[in-house]
Design an enzyme around this catalytic site. Sequence first.
Site, PDB file in Angstrom:
ATOM      1  N   ARG A   6       6.682 -33.723  10.582  1.00  0.00           N
ATOM      2  CA  ARG A   6       5.608 -33.440  11.539  1.00  0.00           C
ATOM      3  C   ARG A   6       4.941 -32.101  11.253  1.00  0.00           C
ATOM      4  O   ARG A   6       3.760 -31.917  11.522  1.00  0.00           O
ATOM      5  CB  ARG A   6       6.133 -33.492  12.971  1.00  0.00           C
ATOM      6  CG  ARG A   6       7.159 -32.431  13.297  1.00  0.00           C
ATOM      7  CD  ARG A   6       7.800 -32.659  14.681  1.00  0.00           C
ATOM      8  NE  ARG A   6       8.944 -31.817  14.857  1.00  0.00           N
ATOM      9  CZ  ARG A   6       8.948 -30.689  15.568  1.00  0.00           C
ATOM     10  NH1 ARG A   6       7.854 -30.286  16.159  1.00  0.00           N
ATOM     11  NH2 ARG A   6      10.053 -29.982  15.674  1.00  0.00           N
ATOM     12  N   CYS A  40       3.021  -3.140   4.193  1.00  0.00           N
ATOM     13  CA  CYS A  40       2.150  -2.023   4.561  1.00  0.00           C
ATOM     14  C   CYS A  40       2.699  -1.433   5.855  1.00  0.00           C
ATOM     15  O   CYS A  40       3.751  -1.852   6.330  1.00  0.00           O
ATOM     16  CB  CYS A  40       0.682  -2.427   4.676  1.00  0.00           C
ATOM     17  SG  CYS A  40       0.201  -3.383   6.124  1.00  0.00           S
ATOM     18  N   GLY A  72       1.886  -4.195   8.577  1.00  0.00           N
ATOM     19  CA  GLY A  72       1.961  -5.572   8.091  1.00  0.00           C
ATOM     20  C   GLY A  72       0.686  -6.356   8.358  1.00  0.00           C
ATOM     21  O   GLY A  72       0.444  -7.380   7.737  1.00  0.00           O
ATOM     22  N   ASP A 107       0.866  -1.178   0.000  1.00  0.00           N
ATOM     23  CA  ASP A 107       0.000   0.000   0.000  1.00  0.00           C
ATOM     24  C   ASP A 107       0.904   1.229   0.000  1.00  0.00           C
ATOM     25  O   ASP A 107       2.123   1.116  -0.159  1.00  0.00           O
ATOM     26  CB  ASP A 107      -0.976  -0.028   1.170  1.00  0.00           C
ATOM     27  CG  ASP A 107      -0.348   0.212   2.538  1.00  0.00           C
ATOM     28  OD1 ASP A 107       0.902   0.348   2.631  1.00  0.00           O
ATOM     29  OD2 ASP A 107      -1.096   0.263   3.527  1.00  0.00           O
ATOM     30  N   HIS A 108       0.313   2.386   0.186  1.00  0.00           N
ATOM     31  CA  HIS A 108       1.077   3.638   0.161  1.00  0.00           C
ATOM     32  C   HIS A 108       2.167   3.680   1.223  1.00  0.00           C
ATOM     33  O   HIS A 108       3.245   4.208   0.980  1.00  0.00           O
ATOM     34  CB  HIS A 108       0.133   4.848   0.296  1.00  0.00           C
ATOM     35  CG  HIS A 108      -0.808   4.731   1.450  1.00  0.00           C
ATOM     36  ND1 HIS A 108      -1.950   3.948   1.392  1.00  0.00           N
ATOM     37  CD2 HIS A 108      -0.774   5.267   2.684  1.00  0.00           C
ATOM     38  CE1 HIS A 108      -2.578   4.019   2.553  1.00  0.00           C
ATOM     39  NE2 HIS A 108      -1.889   4.806   3.356  1.00  0.00           N
ATOM     40  N   ARG A 122       0.654 -30.638  10.416  1.00  0.00           N
ATOM     41  CA  ARG A 122       0.004 -29.446  10.985  1.00  0.00           C
ATOM     42  C   ARG A 122      -0.445 -28.497   9.888  1.00  0.00           C
ATOM     43  O   ARG A 122      -1.549 -27.947   9.961  1.00  0.00           O
ATOM     44  CB  ARG A 122       0.955 -28.745  11.950  1.00  0.00           C
ATOM     45  CG  ARG A 122       1.287 -29.622  13.140  1.00  0.00           C
ATOM     46  CD  ARG A 122       2.430 -29.089  13.929  1.00  0.00           C
ATOM     47  NE  ARG A 122       2.766 -30.037  14.982  1.00  0.00           N
ATOM     48  CZ  ARG A 122       3.936 -30.122  15.556  1.00  0.00           C
ATOM     49  NH1 ARG A 122       4.906 -29.309  15.199  1.00  0.00           N
ATOM     50  NH2 ARG A 122       4.158 -31.002  16.505  1.00  0.00           N
ATOM     51  N   HIS A 135       8.556 -24.214   9.648  1.00  0.00           N
ATOM     52  CA  HIS A 135       7.495 -24.913  10.377  1.00  0.00           C
ATOM     53  C   HIS A 135       6.105 -24.727   9.780  1.00  0.00           C
ATOM     54  O   HIS A 135       5.241 -25.583   9.989  1.00  0.00           O
ATOM     55  CB  HIS A 135       7.462 -24.458  11.833  1.00  0.00           C
ATOM     56  CG  HIS A 135       8.678 -24.857  12.592  1.00  0.00           C
ATOM     57  ND1 HIS A 135       8.838 -24.576  13.929  1.00  0.00           N
ATOM     58  CD2 HIS A 135       9.803 -25.518  12.217  1.00  0.00           C
ATOM     59  CE1 HIS A 135      10.011 -25.040  14.340  1.00  0.00           C
ATOM     60  NE2 HIS A 135      10.617 -25.618  13.315  1.00  0.00           N
ATOM     61  N   ASN A 136       5.865 -23.614   9.090  1.00  0.00           N
ATOM     62  CA  ASN A 136       4.515 -23.313   8.607  1.00  0.00           C
ATOM     63  C   ASN A 136       4.397 -23.325   7.093  1.00  0.00           C
ATOM     64  O   ASN A 136       3.317 -23.096   6.566  1.00  0.00           O
ATOM     65  CB  ASN A 136       4.050 -21.950   9.133  1.00  0.00           C
ATOM     66  CG  ASN A 136       4.215 -21.822  10.628  1.00  0.00           C
ATOM     67  OD1 ASN A 136       4.984 -21.005  11.095  1.00  0.00           O
ATOM     68  ND2 ASN A 136       3.512 -22.657  11.385  1.00  0.00           N
ATOM     69  N   GLY A 148      -2.720  -5.523   7.970  1.00  0.00           N
ATOM     70  CA  GLY A 148      -3.777  -5.493   6.961  1.00  0.00           C
ATOM     71  C   GLY A 148      -3.485  -6.391   5.782  1.00  0.00           C
ATOM     72  O   GLY A 148      -4.337  -7.168   5.341  1.00  0.00           O
TER      73      GLY A 148
END
Length: 142
Positions: free
Chosen positions: A132, A65, A68, A9-10, A136, A98-99, A70
Amino acid sequence: MKKISIAADHAGYRYKEIIKQHFSGRIEFEDFGTHSEDSVDYPDFVHPSADSVENGSNELGILICGSGNGVQIAANKHRNVRCALCWMPELAELARKHNDANMIAIPARFIAAELAIEIIEKFLATPFEGGRHQLRVNKIPC
């Protein structure tokens, strides 16, 4: 060369341009905007960027942004997007390991541009561990 979507964004416009310049020659960016510091609505830029990660036309994505928050919230509305808000390299590393985060949200009003670069470097260099953690990640979508 990695193909990565980028949007801001701006409040994140200046960092977006710094990031693109820093990684020039190493990353092929698809820039979804914005293209100035004029006030805009971040979802108008985040959703096309997230779509490109979700459909595989870009490997990963970078969103910027002010806080961070939004951009991360909007990106995570996409079923196959896992966007992590990161303000330090260690968070970016864990988000990938992990994600299996495939997008990153940077808070431009709270960190220096140099730190944003370090965070993105760590994000890009870290592979997903699987194992593992895959079990998840498979449970994330509703």
